[in-house]
Design a protein around this motif. Structure first.
Motif, PDB file in Angstrom:
ATOM      1  N   PHE A  43       1.443  -0.991  -0.062  1.00  0.00           N
ATOM      2  CA  PHE A  43      -0.358   0.125   0.225  1.00  0.00           C
ATOM      3  C   PHE A  43       0.287   1.218   0.156  1.00  0.00           C
ATOM      4  CE2 PHE A  43      -2.686  -3.270   2.130  1.00  0.00           C
ATOM      5  CZ  PHE A  43      -3.644  -3.655   1.237  1.00  0.00           C
ATOM      6  N   TYR A  44       0.803   1.654  -1.151  1.00  0.00           N
ATOM      7  CA  TYR A  44       1.399   3.266  -1.570  1.00  0.00           C
ATOM      8  C   TYR A  44       0.740   4.795  -0.716  1.00  0.00           C
ATOM      9  CZ  TYR A  44       5.076   0.566  -3.405  1.00  0.00           C
ATOM     10  OH  TYR A  44       6.383  -0.596  -3.782  1.00  0.00           O
ATOM     11  N   MET A  45       0.904   5.496  -0.124  1.00  0.00           N
ATOM     12  CA  MET A  45       0.327   6.601   0.430  1.00  0.00           C
ATOM     13  C   MET A  45       1.142   7.759   0.033  1.00  0.00           C
ATOM     14  SD  MET A  45      -1.477   4.856   3.246  1.00  0.00           S
ATOM     15  CE  MET A  45      -0.644   3.118   2.762  1.00  0.00           C
ATOM     16  N   ALA A  46       0.196   8.457  -1.294  1.00  0.00           N
ATOM     17  CA  ALA A  46       0.668   9.822  -1.325  1.00  0.00           C
ATOM     18  C   ALA A  46      -0.363  10.472  -1.982  1.00  0.00           C
ATOM     19  CB  ALA A  46       1.807  10.154  -2.170  1.00  0.00           C
ATOM     20  N   ASN A  47      -0.272  12.267  -1.391  1.00  0.00           N
ATOM     21  CA  ASN A  47      -1.513  13.468  -1.748  1.00  0.00           C
ATOM     22  C   ASN A  47      -2.785  13.112  -1.920  1.00  0.00           C
ATOM     23  OD1 ASN A  47       0.675  14.186  -3.249  1.00  0.00           O
ATOM     24  ND2 ASN A  47       1.100  13.463  -5.052  1.00  0.00           N
ATOM     25  N   GLY A  48      -3.153  12.197  -0.515  1.00  0.00           N
ATOM     26  CA  GLY A  48      -4.400  11.521  -0.613  1.00  0.00           C
ATOM     27  C   GLY A  48      -4.820  10.269  -1.299  1.00  0.00           C
ATOM     28  N   GLY A  49      -4.204  10.175  -1.755  1.00  0.00           N
ATOM     29  CA  GLY A  49      -4.727   8.209  -2.243  1.00  0.00           C
ATOM     30  C   GLY A  49      -3.886   7.211  -2.076  1.00  0.00           C
ATOM     31  N   THR A  50      -4.555   6.414  -2.547  1.00  0.00           N
ATOM     32  CA  THR A  50      -3.889   4.992  -2.275  1.00  0.00           C
ATOM     33  C   THR A  50      -3.879   4.162  -3.069  1.00  0.00           C
ATOM     34  OG1 THR A  50      -4.510   5.102   0.246  1.00  0.00           O
ATOM     35  CG2 THR A  50      -4.034   3.306  -0.697  1.00  0.00           C
ATOM     36  N   PHE A  51      -2.536   3.290  -3.232  1.00  0.00           N
ATOM     37  CA  PHE A  51      -1.809   2.634  -4.930  1.00  0.00           C
ATOM     38  C   PHE A  51      -1.856   1.511  -4.500  1.00  0.00           C
ATOM     39  CE2 PHE A  51      -0.086   0.499  -8.629  1.00  0.00           C
ATOM     40  CZ  PHE A  51      -0.957   0.983  -9.058  1.00  0.00           C
ATOM     41  N   SER A  52      -1.978   0.359  -4.511  1.00  0.00           N
ATOM     42  CA  SER A  52      -1.876  -0.861  -3.657  1.00  0.00           C
ATOM     43  C   SER A  52      -1.623  -2.111  -4.658  1.00  0.00           C
ATOM     44  CB  SER A  52      -3.276  -1.644  -2.884  1.00  0.00           C
ATOM     45  OG  SER A  52      -3.828  -0.286  -2.037  1.00  0.00           O
ATOM     46  N   VAL A  53      -0.591  -2.290  -4.408  1.00  0.00           N
ATOM     47  CA  VAL A  53      -0.155  -4.431  -5.233  1.00  0.00           C
ATOM     48  C   VAL A  53      -0.578  -5.352  -4.762  1.00  0.00           C
ATOM     49  CG1 VAL A  53       1.963  -4.874  -7.225  1.00  0.00           C
ATOM     50  CG2 VAL A  53       1.733  -2.375  -6.291  1.00  0.00           C
ATOM     51  N   SER A  54      -1.369  -6.614  -5.379  1.00  0.00           N
ATOM     52  CA  SER A  54      -1.462  -7.928  -4.136  1.00  0.00           C
ATOM     53  C   SER A  54      -1.197  -8.692  -5.100  1.00  0.00           C
ATOM     54  CB  SER A  54      -2.632  -6.784  -3.875  1.00  0.00           C
ATOM     55  OG  SER A  54      -3.058  -8.586  -3.530  1.00  0.00           O
ATOM     56  N   GLU A  55      -0.658  -9.783  -4.503  1.00  0.00           N
ATOM     57  CA  GLU A  55      -0.234 -11.022  -5.013  1.00  0.00           C
ATOM     58  C   GLU A  55      -1.935 -11.627  -5.175  1.00  0.00           C
ATOM     59  OE1 GLU A  55       3.690 -13.453  -3.511  1.00  0.00           O
ATOM     60  OE2 GLU A  55       2.262 -12.631  -2.323  1.00  0.00           O
ATOM     61  N   PRO A  56      -2.603 -11.747  -5.707  1.00  0.00           N
ATOM     62  CA  PRO A  56      -4.324 -12.638  -5.852  1.00  0.00           C
ATOM     63  C   PRO A  56      -4.499 -13.268  -4.950  1.00  0.00           C
ATOM     64  CG  PRO A  56      -3.028 -12.397  -8.462  1.00  0.00           C
ATOM     65  CD  PRO A  56      -2.361 -11.909  -7.031  1.00  0.00           C
ATOM     66  N   ILE A  57      -5.609 -12.893  -4.073  1.00  0.00           N
ATOM     67  CA  ILE A  57      -6.222 -13.754  -3.290  1.00  0.00           C
ATOM     68  C   ILE A  57      -6.713 -14.792  -3.374  1.00  0.00           C
ATOM     69  CG2 ILE A  57      -8.076 -13.398  -1.529  1.00  0.00           C
ATOM     70  CD1 ILE A  57      -7.046 -10.957  -1.507  1.00  0.00           C
ATOM     71  N   ASP A  58      -6.615 -15.637  -4.683  1.00  0.00           N
ATOM     72  CA  ASP A  58      -7.781 -16.434  -5.007  1.00  0.00           C
ATOM     73  C   ASP A  58      -7.026 -17.533  -5.669  1.00  0.00           C
ATOM     74  OD1 ASP A  58      -7.112 -15.797  -7.349  1.00  0.00           O
ATOM     75  OD2 ASP A  58      -9.388 -15.545  -8.888  1.00  0.00           O
ATOM     76  N   GLY A  59      -5.409 -17.261  -5.789  1.00  0.00           N
ATOM     77  CA  GLY A  59      -4.734 -18.067  -6.259  1.00  0.00           C
ATOM     78  C   GLY A  59      -4.265 -18.024  -7.992  1.00  0.00           C
ATOM     79  N   SER A  60      -4.918 -17.278  -8.591  1.00  0.00           N
ATOM     80  CA  SER A  60      -4.512 -17.218  -9.818  1.00  0.00           C
ATOM     81  C   SER A  60      -3.464 -16.003 -10.399  1.00  0.00           C
ATOM     82  CB  SER A  60      -6.430 -17.198 -10.533  1.00  0.00           C
ATOM     83  OG  SER A  60      -7.490 -17.874 -10.526  1.00  0.00           O
ATOM     84  N   PRO A  61      -3.546 -16.494 -11.171  1.00  0.00           N
ATOM     85  CA  PRO A  61      -2.741 -15.613 -11.930  1.00  0.00           C
ATOM     86  C   PRO A  61      -3.237 -14.291 -11.979  1.00  0.00           C
ATOM     87  CG  PRO A  61      -2.440 -17.385 -13.469  1.00  0.00           C
ATOM     88  CD  PRO A  61      -3.688 -17.713 -12.427  1.00  0.00           C
ATOM     89  N   ALA A  62      -1.935 -12.669 -11.474  1.00  0.00           N
ATOM     90  CA  ALA A  62      -1.972 -11.894 -12.046  1.00  0.00           C
ATOM     91  C   ALA A  62      -2.698 -11.681 -13.242  1.00  0.00           C
ATOM     92  CB  ALA A  62      -1.863 -10.340 -11.298  1.00  0.00           C
TER      93      ALA A  62
END
Length: 129
Positions: A43-62
């Motif tokens: 979770f990256y936070m800057a200028n009032g926004g949040t940008f997130s990067v995640s491994e897929p929770i369901d285990g399937s490829p992103a």
């Protein structure tokens, strides 16, 4: 309108390296790292926004969204170019026209486009005014 944007990653360490550099253009520091049930999210936070990067929770490829683009507001034409150049230097791919001024029905703007290492399409935009 938005609380956050999240993209998936098949290589979270590669994504972390890419986004640490790219989002540093906006002053984002190291991400907050959340690991739950073996899934890592950044979770990256800057200028009032949040940008997130995640491994897929369901285990399937992103996968990247076909037709989807995530736009980042820039403070200047120079920041638009810096976004592009930092992205390419850190594993991204330059796409579409080179960074620069474009005319549109919404008026003039400066744009650049890159794809992240997982294929997500990112846009940097500055609208004078």
């Amino acid at each position: 309108m938005f609380s956050h944007i999240m993209v998936g990653s098949n290589d979270i360490e590669k994504s972390k390296s890419f986004y640490n550099a790219l989002l540093g253009v906006f002053g984002a520091g190291e991400p907050m790292v959340d690991v739950k049930d073996g899934t890592t999210r950044l979770f990256y936070m800057a200028n009032g926004g949040t940008f997130s990067v995640s491994e897929p929770i369901d285990g399937s490829p992103a996968t990247a969204a076909n037709g989807g683009t995530i736009g980042f507001a820039c403070d200047s034409p120079e920041q638009v170019k810096e976004f592009h150049d930092v992205g390419v230097a850190n594993g991204g791919t330059s796409i579409e026209d080179p960074p620069g001024k474009r005319e549109s029905s919404m008026g003039p703007m400066h744009l650049s486009y890159v794809r992240d290492p997982d294929g997500n399409k990112l846009c940097a935009i500055h609208r004078p005014g």
